[in-house]
Design a protein around this motif. Structure first.
Motif, PDB file in Angstrom:
ATOM      1  N   UNK A  97       0.828  -1.197   0.000  1.00 46.21           N
ATOM      2  CA  UNK A  97       0.000   0.000   0.000  1.00 46.21           C
ATOM      3  C   UNK A  97       0.868   1.256   0.000  1.00 46.21           C
ATOM      4  N   UNK A  98       1.905   1.270   0.804  1.00 48.83           N
ATOM      5  CA  UNK A  98       2.813   2.416   0.832  1.00 48.83           C
ATOM      6  C   UNK A  98       3.501   2.620  -0.512  1.00 48.83           C
ATOM      7  N   UNK A  99       3.929   1.543  -1.117  1.00 49.70           N
ATOM      8  CA  UNK A  99       4.619   1.611  -2.403  1.00 49.70           C
ATOM      9  C   UNK A  99       3.699   2.155  -3.491  1.00 49.70           C
ATOM     10  N   UNK A 100       2.434   1.736  -3.451  1.00 43.78           N
ATOM     11  CA  UNK A 100       1.471   2.157  -4.465  1.00 43.78           C
ATOM     12  C   UNK A 100       0.794   3.486  -4.143  1.00 43.78           C
ATOM     13  N   UNK A 101       0.993   3.968  -2.928  1.00 45.45           N
ATOM     14  CA  UNK A 101       0.372   5.224  -2.531  1.00 45.45           C
ATOM     15  C   UNK A 101      -1.123   5.104  -2.304  1.00 45.45           C
ATOM     16  N   UNK A 102      -1.552   3.961  -1.815  1.00 51.22           N
ATOM     17  CA  UNK A 102      -2.969   3.721  -1.552  1.00 51.22           C
ATOM     18  C   UNK A 102      -3.140   3.205  -0.133  1.00 51.22           C
ATOM     19  N   UNK A 103      -4.324   2.777   0.207  1.00 45.99           N
ATOM     20  CA  UNK A 103      -4.579   2.277   1.553  1.00 45.99           C
ATOM     21  C   UNK A 103      -4.626   0.758   1.561  1.00 45.99           C
ATOM     22  N   UNK A 104      -4.430   0.184   2.731  1.00 43.92           N
ATOM     23  CA  UNK A 104      -4.516  -1.264   2.876  1.00 43.92           C
ATOM     24  C   UNK A 104      -5.926  -1.752   2.567  1.00 43.92           C
ATOM     25  N   UNK A 105      -6.903  -0.987   3.008  1.00 47.43           N
ATOM     26  CA  UNK A 105      -8.299  -1.350   2.755  1.00 47.43           C
ATOM     27  C   UNK A 105      -8.624  -1.447   1.274  1.00 47.43           C
ATOM     28  N   UNK A 106      -8.083  -0.513   0.502  1.00 49.18           N
ATOM     29  CA  UNK A 106      -8.302  -0.556  -0.946  1.00 49.18           C
ATOM     30  C   UNK A 106      -7.697  -1.813  -1.553  1.00 49.18           C
TER      31      UNK A 106
END
Length: 38
Positions: free
Chosen positions: A24-33
């Motif tokens: 999620x950090x690498x992709x710039x998104x959230x874990x939930x997504x």
């Protein structure tokens, strides 16, 4: 476990290479997504 056994997981398609948080950090998104699209 021998040194040769430690690489057996690399042949497993379902073996996670990254944790959910790291991905999620690498992709710039959230874990939930990421969980939702899995």
């Amino acid at each position: 476990m021998t040194a040769d056994d430690s690489f057996d997981c690399l042949d497993d398609y379902d073996h996670p290479a990254y944790t959910m948080g790291r991905a999620a950090d690498t992709l710039g998104t959230t874990r939930g997504f990421l969980r939702a699209v899995d």
